[in-house]
Write a protein that holds these residues in place. Structure first.
Motif, PDB file in Angstrom:
ATOM      1  N   GLU A 177      19.251  29.975  22.640  1.00 48.54           N
ATOM      2  CA  GLU A 177      18.460  30.784  23.566  1.00 48.54           C
ATOM      3  C   GLU A 177      17.278  31.376  22.811  1.00 48.54           C
ATOM      4  N   GLY A 178      16.082  30.927  23.163  1.00 46.40           N
ATOM      5  CA  GLY A 178      14.897  31.378  22.450  1.00 46.40           C
ATOM      6  C   GLY A 178      14.959  30.944  20.993  1.00 46.40           C
ATOM      7  N   ASN A 179      14.534  31.800  20.101  1.00 43.19           N
ATOM      8  CA  ASN A 179      14.558  31.503  18.673  1.00 43.19           C
ATOM      9  C   ASN A 179      15.619  32.304  17.935  1.00 43.19           C
ATOM     10  N   ALA A 180      16.553  32.881  18.680  1.00 42.19           N
ATOM     11  CA  ALA A 180      17.606  33.681  18.061  1.00 42.19           C
ATOM     12  C   ALA A 180      18.625  32.766  17.388  1.00 42.19           C
ATOM     13  N   PRO A 181      19.153  33.182  16.241  1.00 43.82           N
ATOM     14  CA  PRO A 181      20.188  32.375  15.576  1.00 43.82           C
ATOM     15  C   PRO A 181      21.486  32.409  16.364  1.00 43.82           C
ATOM     16  N   PRO A 182      22.371  31.424  16.174  1.00 35.55           N
ATOM     17  CA  PRO A 182      23.643  31.394  16.904  1.00 35.55           C
ATOM     18  C   PRO A 182      24.590  32.471  16.383  1.00 35.55           C
ATOM     19  N   PRO A 183      25.709  32.702  17.066  1.00 29.90           N
ATOM     20  CA  PRO A 183      26.716  33.640  16.549  1.00 29.90           C
ATOM     21  C   PRO A 183      27.123  33.249  15.122  1.00 29.90           C
ATOM     22  N   TRP A 184      27.553  34.237  14.331  1.00 26.56           N
ATOM     23  CA  TRP A 184      27.755  34.025  12.894  1.00 26.56           C
ATOM     24  C   TRP A 184      28.732  32.896  12.600  1.00 26.56           C
ATOM     25  N   TRP A 185      29.812  32.781  13.413  1.00 24.45           N
ATOM     26  CA  TRP A 185      30.817  31.758  13.101  1.00 24.45           C
ATOM     27  C   TRP A 185      30.293  30.350  13.397  1.00 24.45           C
ATOM     28  N   ILE A 186      29.458  30.226  14.426  1.00 23.21           N
ATOM     29  CA  ILE A 186      28.834  28.928  14.707  1.00 23.21           C
ATOM     30  C   ILE A 186      27.799  28.606  13.628  1.00 23.21           C
ATOM     31  N   ARG A 187      27.060  29.625  13.289  1.00 19.75           N
ATOM     32  CA  ARG A 187      26.039  29.439  12.248  1.00 19.75           C
ATOM     33  C   ARG A 187      26.674  28.996  10.930  1.00 19.75           C
ATOM     34  N   GLY A 188      27.779  29.639  10.567  1.00 18.27           N
ATOM     35  CA  GLY A 188      28.492  29.274   9.332  1.00 18.27           C
ATOM     36  C   GLY A 188      28.978  27.838   9.367  1.00 18.27           C
ATOM     37  N   LEU A 189      29.501  27.410  10.533  1.00 20.36           N
ATOM     38  CA  LEU A 189      29.991  26.042  10.682  1.00 20.36           C
ATOM     39  C   LEU A 189      28.863  25.032  10.514  1.00 20.36           C
ATOM     40  N   LEU A 190      27.718  25.314  11.121  1.00 18.35           N
ATOM     41  CA  LEU A 190      26.581  24.392  11.045  1.00 18.35           C
ATOM     42  C   LEU A 190      26.007  24.317   9.627  1.00 18.35           C
ATOM     43  N   ILE A 191      25.928  25.460   8.958  1.00 16.73           N
ATOM     44  CA  ILE A 191      25.435  25.452   7.576  1.00 16.73           C
ATOM     45  C   ILE A 191      26.408  24.701   6.676  1.00 16.73           C
ATOM     46  N   LEU A 192      27.709  24.881   6.937  1.00 16.41           N
ATOM     47  CA  LEU A 192      28.731  24.178   6.143  1.00 16.41           C
ATOM     48  C   LEU A 192      28.619  22.667   6.312  1.00 16.41           C
ATOM     49  N   THR A 193      28.429  22.194   7.550  1.00 18.77           N
ATOM     50  CA  THR A 193      28.323  20.750   7.774  1.00 18.77           C
ATOM     51  C   THR A 193      27.023  20.198   7.183  1.00 18.77           C
ATOM     52  N   CYS A 194      25.940  20.968   7.268  1.00 20.37           N
ATOM     53  CA  CYS A 194      24.674  20.552   6.646  1.00 20.37           C
ATOM     54  C   CYS A 194      24.852  20.432   5.131  1.00 20.37           C
ATOM     55  N   THR A 195      25.564  21.387   4.561  1.00 21.20           N
ATOM     56  CA  THR A 195      25.835  21.362   3.125  1.00 21.20           C
ATOM     57  C   THR A 195      26.634  20.131   2.753  1.00 21.20           C
ATOM     58  N   GLY A 196      27.639  19.802   3.582  1.00 18.90           N
ATOM     59  CA  GLY A 196      28.478  18.629   3.320  1.00 18.90           C
ATOM     60  C   GLY A 196      27.683  17.340   3.361  1.00 18.90           C
ATOM     61  N   VAL A 197      26.804  17.191   4.358  1.00 19.97           N
ATOM     62  CA  VAL A 197      25.987  15.975   4.463  1.00 19.97           C
ATOM     63  C   VAL A 197      25.031  15.880   3.281  1.00 19.97           C
ATOM     64  N   SER A 198      24.412  16.985   2.899  1.00 19.21           N
ATOM     65  CA  SER A 198      23.475  16.989   1.776  1.00 19.21           C
ATOM     66  C   SER A 198      24.186  16.606   0.482  1.00 19.21           C
ATOM     67  N   PHE A 199      25.356  17.191   0.259  1.00 21.27           N
ATOM     68  CA  PHE A 199      26.120  16.884  -0.950  1.00 21.27           C
ATOM     69  C   PHE A 199      26.562  15.422  -0.956  1.00 21.27           C
ATOM     70  N   ALA A 200      27.070  14.945   0.193  1.00 18.71           N
ATOM     71  CA  ALA A 200      27.522  13.551   0.279  1.00 18.71           C
ATOM     72  C   ALA A 200      26.345  12.585   0.118  1.00 18.71           C
ATOM     73  N   HIS A 201      25.190  12.948   0.690  1.00 21.31           N
ATOM     74  CA  HIS A 201      23.997  12.111   0.537  1.00 21.31           C
ATOM     75  C   HIS A 201      23.606  11.997  -0.928  1.00 21.31           C
ATOM     76  N   GLY A 202      23.643  13.113  -1.643  1.00 20.61           N
ATOM     77  CA  GLY A 202      23.318  13.085  -3.060  1.00 20.61           C
ATOM     78  C   GLY A 202      24.279  12.228  -3.848  1.00 20.61           C
ATOM     79  N   SER A 203      25.572  12.361  -3.559  1.00 28.37           N
ATOM     80  CA  SER A 203      26.575  11.625  -4.326  1.00 28.37           C
ATOM     81  C   SER A 203      26.522  10.129  -4.043  1.00 28.37           C
ATOM     82  N   ASN A 204      26.066   9.723  -2.847  1.00 34.68           N
ATOM     83  CA  ASN A 204      26.015   8.299  -2.504  1.00 34.68           C
ATOM     84  C   ASN A 204      24.630   7.714  -2.763  1.00 34.68           C
ATOM     85  N   ASP A 205      23.616   8.271  -2.114  1.00 34.30           N
ATOM     86  CA  ASP A 205      22.271   7.706  -2.229  1.00 34.30           C
ATOM     87  C   ASP A 205      21.661   7.905  -3.612  1.00 34.30           C
ATOM     88  N   GLY A 206      22.033   8.998  -4.274  1.00 35.95           N
ATOM     89  CA  GLY A 206      21.492   9.238  -5.607  1.00 35.95           C
ATOM     90  C   GLY A 206      21.866   8.151  -6.596  1.00 35.95           C
TER      91      GLY A 206
END
Length: 546
Positions: A250-279
């Motif tokens: 809704e607008g530019n407001a960040p999501p609730p903290w628990w959703i935000r934490g989940l999304l940041i965690l999954t982004c972190t996982g993809v970034s780490f996995a990308h580094g370990s494979n593509d690197g």
């Protein structure tokens, strides 16, 4: 006549730092502050100095006197191209990892790309190296054995430059094409061109068994991303009833903290996995460059402890007995290497295969026993010893896979143990190579990400990405890439993540923008033949110049 509110509704939120932005759409135009750019170039400079110092230390440790600087100039050029590939890979592929956290307002764009860059860096540092040498094994064995020749440099330059050009082209048009696909196609192109130039059938220039195995991984991973992300979203709807999870921001407001934490965690996982494979895709090629230009320091793993020599002698004796028994009744005169090389190239067992391999294995064992340690192998013998070990390892790999063999489980276990000893001596990656690739990939993540992010965030589905859709797509992508890394298979972060987003859109009934899907499919289909043609052409041209 005025437009009715029922025709369309566009909510707009005033951004204090710029023009009006459509509600829900993140601000992608905010630049990095000067301090960030200073830090960027600072890290780049430190990385270059670290690489130069590491090479100096490694060469100095061999005790060999430097008489010419030409190999080091070639090494510099080749390393810049190889690290350039990883840099382009960073801003081309990693944009997929940050698209979901940016479009759900979990992180501002400038913070997300730095965060992703850091975890790409860490992913590279903790990688196993299995993917790196899986890529290298696709290359023609005769070029790997002569990597320091003009043909070897033509091979490395052709496939890297072809991959960089195609990646830049698809990035310019905002197409999430696969860097993995591109590199595999480039390798196949070089292999086919090399075989044709040597008067052989073009199909003999590539390890098609390994290519097929990698091809299946690249083909199936997008399907896995689409189906699994769709299923995961549907399961979430059954288990988690909170409606906020399935709502667009809704607008530019960040999501609730628990959703935000989940999304940041999954982004972190993809970034780490990308580094370990593509690197890892550039690591194996960098090792070939180092072996070709500075064999005294990098042809053999001089860091291998002396205690491993006794183990090597044991596995060598056991494997030698198995191979000698298979070659009993036959003998060879002269150099055994041509017959073993022919088998590795054509995968056809002849009367001379086993007896030639038996002589080669015996010769390798005598060399290791004579010197007592890999660090004591004379400079003039390092390249030959390494080539013998690599050739024997590849021959044993194919023999264990060959259905014409009647090897018992015990025979295969002994050959496998010996192959492991050979690989530990020849297939290694110094820590400084990992750091250099990690810096290139991490910094690349922070540059040029915007084009791909917009495609993933706005042009795949017909509605705005919801929190649950972003989390589902990223979770599946991280799991798929992590599993592929464990099995030593290269997969495409781009394909897995973008197909995962498409899967969640389909499962949610949000609709798909078929023009974008069509463009993605075209890029997916065209990448392989385009990379093959481009690298083959470059290889032919460079072979005549170098």
């Amino acid at each position: 006549m005025g437009r009715s509110v029922t025709d369309f509704t566009i909510n707009q939120a005033i951004d204090d730092n710029g023009p009006l932005q459509p509600a829900g759409r993140p601000n992608l135009d905010k630049g990095f502050n000067p301090l960030t750019m200073i830090l960027f170039f600072g890290i780049l400079g430190v990385g270059i100095l670290f690489v130069a110092y590491s090479i100096y230390v490694d060469v100095e440790a061999t005790g060999v006197r430097v008489t010419t600087y030409l190999p080091y100039l070639l090494l510099l050029v080749a390393l810049l191209i190889a690290l350039g590939f990883e840099f382009v890979n960073g801003f081309h592929d990693t944009a997929n990892a940050v698209a979901t956290v940016i479009y759900t307002h979990s992180l501002p764009a400038e913070v997300a790309v730095v965060w992703s860059g850091v975890f790409n860096f860490l992913g590279v540092l903790t990688s196993t190296g299995a993917v790196a040498f899986g890529i290298v094994s696709l290359l023609p064995v005769e070029l790997i054995l002569q990597v320091g020749s003009s043909a070897g440099f033509a091979m490395v330059f052709a496939l890297l430059i072809a991959a960089i050009l195609w990646n830049l082209g698809t990035w310019y048009f905002g197409l999430p094409a696969s860097s993995s696909h591109t590199l595999i196609g480039s390798i196949i192109g070089v292999g086919v061109a090399n075989a044709l130039m040597r008067g052989r059938d073009g199909t003999s220039g590539v390890d098609w068994g390994k290519a097929t195995e990698i091809g299946y991984a690249l083909l199936l991973s997008p399907l896995v991303g689409f189906v699994c992300a769709a299923i995961l979203l549907l399961l979430l709807k059954l288990v988690v009833r909170n409606p906020k999870l399935y709502s667009a921001p809704e607008g530019n407001a960040p999501p609730p903290w628990w959703i935000r934490g989940l999304l940041i965690l999954t982004c972190t996982g993809v970034s780490f996995a990308h580094g370990s494979n593509d690197g890892q895709k550039g690591m194996g090629l960098i090792m070939l460059i180092l072996i070709g230009t500075v064999p005294t320091a990098y042809a053999l793993n001089r860091a291998l402890p002396d205690s491993q020599v006794a183990h090597f002698e044991q596995t060598s004796a056991a494997a030698s007995a198995v191979i000698a028994a298979k070659g009993a009744g036959y003998s060879i005169i002269g150099d055994p290497r041509p017959a073993v090389t022919l088998y590795v190239s054509q995968h056809k067992i002849s009367e001379g295969t086993y007896p030639s391999l038996a002589v080669l294995v015996k010769d390798i064992g005598e060399q290791v026993q004579r010197y007592g340690s890999l660090s004591k192998v004379p400079a003039e013998s390092v390249g030959n010893t390494r080539n013998d070990m690599y050739l024997a390892s590849e021959a044993i790999r194919f023999l264990m896979k060959d259905k014409e063999n009647d090897l018992s489980k015990d025979d295969i276990a002994k050959l496998n143990a010996y192959k492991g000893s050979l690989d530990s001596a020849t297939k290694f990656i110094p820590n400084w190579v990992k750091v250099a690739v990690a810096i290139a990939l991490g910094l690349g993540t922070m540059i040029g990400w915007k084009r791909i992010v917009i495609t993933v965030g706005e042009k795949i589905g017909k509605s705005h990405l919801t929190y649950a859709q972003g989390a589902s797509a990223e979770l599946v992508a991280a799991s798929t890439i992590g599993a592929a890394d464990m099995f030593g298979l290269p997969v495409s972060t781009t394909h897995v993540l973008s197909s995962g987003v498409a899967g969640t859109m389909a499962a949610n009934g949000s609709g798909l923008q078929m023009a974008t899907i069509r463009n993605l499919l075209m890029a997916w289909v065209l990448t392989l033949p385009a990379a093959i043609l481009l690298s083959a052409t470059l290889y032919v041209l460079l072979s005549r110049v170098l």
